[in-house]
Motif scaffolding. Sequence first.
Motif, PDB file in Angstrom:
ATOM      1  N   GLU A   1      38.991  34.690  51.602  1.00  0.00           N
ATOM      2  CA  GLU A   1      39.425  35.712  52.763  1.00  0.00           C
ATOM      3  C   GLU A   1      40.335  36.696  52.281  1.00  0.00           C
ATOM      4  O   GLU A   1      40.178  37.963  52.775  1.00  0.00           O
TER       5      GLU A   1
ATOM      6  N   PHE B   1      30.863  40.313  46.527  1.00  0.00           N
ATOM      7  CA  PHE B   1      31.895  39.908  45.464  1.00  0.00           C
ATOM      8  C   PHE B   1      31.356  40.570  44.016  1.00  0.00           C
ATOM      9  O   PHE B   1      30.195  40.392  43.633  1.00  0.00           O
TER      10      PHE B   1
ATOM     11  N   ASP C   1      35.466  40.154  40.558  1.00  0.00           N
ATOM     12  CA  ASP C   1      35.946  39.169  41.725  1.00  0.00           C
ATOM     13  C   ASP C   1      35.622  37.861  41.453  1.00  0.00           C
ATOM     14  O   ASP C   1      36.584  37.059  41.881  1.00  0.00           O
TER      15      ASP C   1
ATOM     16  N   ASP D   1      29.846  36.717  50.835  1.00  0.00           N
ATOM     17  CA  ASP D   1      30.393  36.245  49.622  1.00  0.00           C
ATOM     18  C   ASP D   1      29.415  36.984  48.565  1.00  0.00           C
ATOM     19  O   ASP D   1      29.747  36.965  47.273  1.00  0.00           O
TER      20      ASP D   1
ATOM     21  N   LYS E   1      38.478  39.147  50.282  1.00  0.00           N
ATOM     22  CA  LYS E   1      37.620  40.178  51.280  1.00  0.00           C
ATOM     23  C   LYS E   1      38.194  41.255  52.053  1.00  0.00           C
ATOM     24  O   LYS E   1      37.885  42.179  52.031  1.00  0.00           O
TER      25      LYS E   1
ATOM     26  N   GLN F   1      32.627  41.817  53.697  1.00  0.00           N
ATOM     27  CA  GLN F   1      32.448  40.739  54.689  1.00  0.00           C
ATOM     28  C   GLN F   1      31.660  39.418  54.267  1.00  0.00           C
ATOM     29  O   GLN F   1      32.138  38.373  54.535  1.00  0.00           O
TER      30      GLN F   1
END
Length: 909
Positions: A174, A188, A192, A185, A177, A183
């Motif tokens: 989180e 990414f 990331d 997954d 993000k 927002q």
Amino acid sequence: MEALQEVQTIVYQFGNKTADGNSKMKNLLGGKGANLAEMSAIGVPVPPGFTITTEVCTEYNRLGKDATIKMLEEDVAMSITNIESIMDAKFGDSENPLLISVRSGARVSMPGMMDTVLNLGLNDEVVQGLVDKTNNERFAWDSYRRFIQMYGGVVLGMKPESKDDIDPFEEIMEHLKEKRDIQLDTQFTVQDLKDLVYDFKDIVKKRTGHDFPTDPWEQLWGAVMAVFDSWNGDRAIYYRTMNGYPADWGTAVNVQAMVYGNMGENSGTGVCFTRDAGTGENVFNGEYLIDAQGEDVVAGVRTPQQVTKLGSERWAKLAKIEEADRLENYPSLEELMPSIYEELKQYQDVLEKHYRDMQDMEFTIQEGKLWILQTRNGKRTGAAMVKIAMDLLKEGLIDEQECLLRIEPNKLDELLHPIFDPRALKMANVIAQGLPASPGAATGQIVFFADEARMYKNTILTRIETSPEDLEGMNLAKGILTARGGMTSHAAVVARGMGKCCISGAGALKIDYKKRVLTVDGKEYHQGDWISLNGSTGNIIEGKVATMEPELSGEFAQIMTLTDRYATMEVRANADTPKDAKIARSFGANGIGLTRTEHMFFEIDRIRAMREMILADTVKGRKHALQELLPMQRSDFEAIFEVMEGLPVTVRLLDPPLHEFVPHQLATQKELAEDMHISLAAVKNKVAELEEFNPMLGHRGCRLGNTYPEITEMQTRAIIEAALNLKEKGITTKPEIMVPLVGTSNEFIEQEKVIRETANKVFKERNDSIEYLVGTMIEIPRAALMASEIAKRADFFSFGTNDLTQMAFGYSRDDASKFLPVYIEKGILKVDPFEVLDQEGVGQLIQMGTERGRDTKPDLKVGICGEHGGEPSSVEFCHNTAMNYVSCSPFRVPIARLASAQAAVRAAR
């Protein structure tokens, strides 16, 4: 340990259209393992793997980790080699890696209660090999990120311990993000994901004091042992206790080659049902996600899409999404991947016909190739259960007996509770719409955390999404509401299994856990505010909504008709009022097995006369008071007999001790003294005189009737006169007068004499007569022992298993809650004997009493009227004991009717 290996195989392989096991081996391989073997054998594309049996779990709990690993090492190594051969990859290899999943698998479905680990076998070298092998760097690092997160929680114990704790992995994600202003997954980047892997390993080292394990074999054994441990985790124990599953069943462990739904836009994962699990409608349905792994669908973190076009259109209508928007952003699998959809549809048809039941299937699409990961008989609501069974019968897939056996008696309870009154619904203020995940009607006060579900009498557990940790709260709540998740989310599946009303995926809800506030279109609803859920439509309604009683109709009525064709033991009801008797008759009761007359004395206009009788010092005074009660009792019996026209009604004479009828508060004692024109001291003295150290074993039951025979005279006269009055109207009655708490034959003989003399006196006065029976309730162990003597005079026996259980165990039913939960937790007792009949002990008394009674009187009518009369396993025991009937509460009558029919079918088989 050695004995287990000598007895049988402990690891069973499957894959490549062959299998060591089959679907009949659920006790040994668990439901998942047995079905994986069966699917593989019939040619369904199943990723290869192996199953470690449930018996190894039992041995693990006895022997511990090291001895269990030693026992398994050779078989597991051979099985991994078999998977490597089929998949043409090598476990732990950095150039051509094989990854595996490790999943639980009890003999019954326990969704979300035990643990799973996916992508096992990854480390820094293997992940690079996966990149090179798939040419998909994002997929490889996403899998690695998922593996560390899952392994950390399941095996290394890094799960939140309470609602106030934060999942350390989710917290890291989180934070990233927020930093990246994304927002999902799926947004990414590769970098990331690499950063997440680094941060995840770092938090593991900080929390556990050890590096994240890099040896694939160490990872494997850790995961296998964690699955075994999860069988005795809090969630699993609670679920087992809730459903009555024994602790010694254990869980199997299923190890399978990984297939990947997160390899890009031509990959995905989903869950589907061959029929609607909520309504039973014969419609293929399900949900899926593109570029995702299986846990993503049930976790509810992303809005899943519908498998079928029809389902997608229905969902869009509920979600108020325009058709163009639906097609662009939420296309069905049928529209997006038509060839995959057709293949999936073909397999669902094959599997339903093969198992002859509605199937719950999990699937993965890996770069355009379909794999079936699991099938099982799907969890369903009570309404769906009944409809599916009747439809399968009509379709010729099962016969009538199998149809009856497919119905779980206790799940009929869902169909017997009140539903929303349609008139009230017209006035209702619908504040939001969600998915109708589990039908029903629920009204309650909002709570936001599972451990607060007991805060109010009726609660609606309101969550962003539920997890297995919420199980107890879900069970306590009247309904479940989630802002996220689809029809196959954790909330939906578990709620359907529990028979709870559930609405999921209500996207308009904004939930603030810290403030305990639910916001809908700007309006706030706080903890404790009332809302109502219509699980059949998905409507979320402000405030309370009136309900109405259910009725037998449609497939439910057809099932009940079918029970009458096979049941040989009748079902009566325990009913004290005409209303209860009417409900019982509407549900198909064959009569009344217990009418408790004491309940009739507590109404305001009657309690005064009852107290006058108790306070009287002479027989004449008592008779004067009883004369006031006579017309009231007679009227009560007339009303019940009329409702049950033509059917037997067993009336129990006064049973509780007299102190229950006198006032114990000073103010009420003063009122009684003034009303009766006696001194307050006289009232106090009488109350003190009636007080007993152990009322359950005191001056009650037939002891009252033998001490004060005028009570028995009045009640007998009321019963007989009521029957004669109805006879004059052309209404047939079949009264059965029951003497309570008999322990000796002489106690019964004395009461029988009063009853028959009084009845004959009334017959002479009225110059008319009726047929009636006089029997007794067997609720004292001595009565069961002396049954042959008592049966010389008794026309029937009715076993009162509530008191019989108390006296046989020496447990006070009112106080047993202080220790029974501990006894069940420790395995001292398997179940609460007041809920499920103790067949070993109390059952022996019942069998003995029945056999000895019928040795004396072969045609002796025998029944049971305790709470056990509506519990399915107890009903089957009564059938096997050759009882004539069981009696239970009115709303349990359909359950007992089904259990009676099932007992007859099983006995015949």
